[in-house]
Design a protein around this motif. Structure first.
Motif, PDB file in Angstrom:
ATOM      1  N   MET A   1      -9.828   5.207  -2.742  1.00 19.50           N
ATOM      2  CA  MET A   1      -9.069   5.791  -3.981  1.00 19.50           C
ATOM      3  C   MET A   1      -7.936   6.505  -3.906  1.00 19.50           C
ATOM      4  O   MET A   1      -8.029   7.477  -3.387  1.00 19.50           O
ATOM      5  N   GLN A   2      -7.073   6.117  -4.957  1.00 16.82           N
ATOM      6  CA  GLN A   2      -5.606   6.689  -4.883  1.00 16.82           C
ATOM      7  C   GLN A   2      -5.968   7.756  -5.970  1.00 16.82           C
ATOM      8  O   GLN A   2      -6.650   7.960  -6.745  1.00 16.82           O
ATOM      9  N   GLU A   3      -5.045   8.863  -5.629  1.00 17.87           N
ATOM     10  CA  GLU A   3      -4.848   9.911  -6.593  1.00 17.87           C
ATOM     11  C   GLU A   3      -3.652   9.856  -7.413  1.00 17.87           C
ATOM     12  O   GLU A   3      -2.591   9.451  -7.050  1.00 17.87           O
ATOM     13  N   ALA A   4      -3.672  10.454  -8.578  1.00 17.27           N
ATOM     14  CA  ALA A   4      -2.443  10.751  -9.522  1.00 17.27           C
ATOM     15  C   ALA A   4      -2.728  12.223  -9.983  1.00 17.27           C
ATOM     16  O   ALA A   4      -3.677  12.659 -10.082  1.00 17.27           O
ATOM     17  N   TYR A   5      -1.445  12.708 -10.438  1.00 16.47           N
ATOM     18  CA  TYR A   5      -1.478  13.987 -10.926  1.00 16.47           C
ATOM     19  C   TYR A   5      -1.003  14.223 -12.617  1.00 16.47           C
ATOM     20  O   TYR A   5      -0.719  15.103 -12.863  1.00 16.47           O
ATOM     21  N   THR A  20      -8.226  -1.312  -8.796  1.00 13.81           N
ATOM     22  CA  THR A  20      -8.225  -0.094  -7.871  1.00 13.81           C
ATOM     23  C   THR A  20      -8.360   0.856  -8.747  1.00 13.81           C
ATOM     24  O   THR A  20      -7.568   1.369  -9.932  1.00 13.81           O
ATOM     25  N   LYS A  21      -9.311   1.931  -8.547  1.00 15.07           N
ATOM     26  CA  LYS A  21      -9.482   3.216  -9.201  1.00 15.07           C
ATOM     27  C   LYS A  21      -8.393   4.312  -8.843  1.00 15.07           C
ATOM     28  O   LYS A  21      -8.150   4.380  -7.679  1.00 15.07           O
ATOM     29  N   ILE A  22      -8.070   4.977  -9.906  1.00 16.89           N
ATOM     30  CA  ILE A  22      -7.193   5.949  -9.767  1.00 16.89           C
ATOM     31  C   ILE A  22      -7.603   7.195 -10.094  1.00 16.89           C
ATOM     32  O   ILE A  22      -8.134   7.357 -11.195  1.00 16.89           O
ATOM     33  N   TYR A  69     -11.154  12.544 -13.685  1.00 11.54           N
ATOM     34  CA  TYR A  69     -11.229  11.192 -14.186  1.00 11.54           C
ATOM     35  C   TYR A  69     -10.829  10.058 -13.392  1.00 11.54           C
ATOM     36  O   TYR A  69     -10.293  10.420 -12.282  1.00 11.54           O
ATOM     37  N   THR A  70     -11.309   8.839 -13.667  1.00 10.59           N
ATOM     38  CA  THR A  70     -10.744   7.650 -12.845  1.00 10.59           C
ATOM     39  C   THR A  70     -10.197   6.654 -13.929  1.00 10.59           C
ATOM     40  O   THR A  70     -10.670   6.693 -15.050  1.00 10.59           O
ATOM     41  N   VAL A  71      -9.069   6.008 -13.553  1.00  7.79           N
ATOM     42  CA  VAL A  71      -8.463   5.211 -14.404  1.00  7.79           C
ATOM     43  C   VAL A  71      -8.408   3.796 -13.673  1.00  7.79           C
ATOM     44  O   VAL A  71      -7.963   3.637 -12.558  1.00  7.79           O
ATOM     45  N   GLU A  72      -8.640   2.687 -14.276  1.00 10.56           N
ATOM     46  CA  GLU A  72      -8.514   1.334 -13.757  1.00 10.56           C
ATOM     47  C   GLU A  72      -8.027   0.399 -14.738  1.00 10.56           C
ATOM     48  O   GLU A  72      -8.413   0.515 -15.933  1.00 10.56           O
TER      49      GLU A  72
END
Length: 111
Positions: A1-5, A20-22, A69-72
């Motif tokens: 799983m990728q990360e974002a800030y 892909t879940k972020i 949270y996750t975003v996809e």
């Protein structure tokens, strides 16, 4: 799983990499963006809540957990009239599981 800030970074990554879940830590998110509403058609799958934008296609989904949270991105938004398309494209593994369980429970006996 990728990360974002940030939400913008997460949305950009999710649009670039379908399926892909972020992950975004809640400390960086500042709450769910106002253009997202609770999604009555989504399965929580362990999340506290699920939110979607109101786009019928190329729709973003946010799942809220205790600390992140996750975003996809989904190709079809079930809340905007595309439930069958969503089930057959974006949620196929869950649809297949549900059909298999339904068959095992309701259709597996012969009388």
């Amino acid at each position: 799983m990728q990360e974002a800030y940030s939400w913008n970074s997460a949305f950009r990554k999710a649009r670039q990499e379908y399926n892909t879940k972020i992950k975004i830590p809640k400390a960086f998110a500042g709450g769910v963006p106002s253009q997202f509403t609770e999604s009555p058609m989504s399965l929580p799958l362990g999340a506290n809540e699920v939110y979607r934008d109101q786009r019928p296609t190329s729709s973003l989904q946010i799942r809220e957990y205790d600390d992140h949270y996750t975003v996809e991105m989904d190709k079809h938004n079930p809340d905007e009239g595309s439930a069958v398309k969503h089930a057959l494209t974006d949620a196929l593994p869950y649809t297949a599981l549900a059909v298999g369980l339904g068959f095992a429970v309701f259709g597996g006996s012969q009388g």
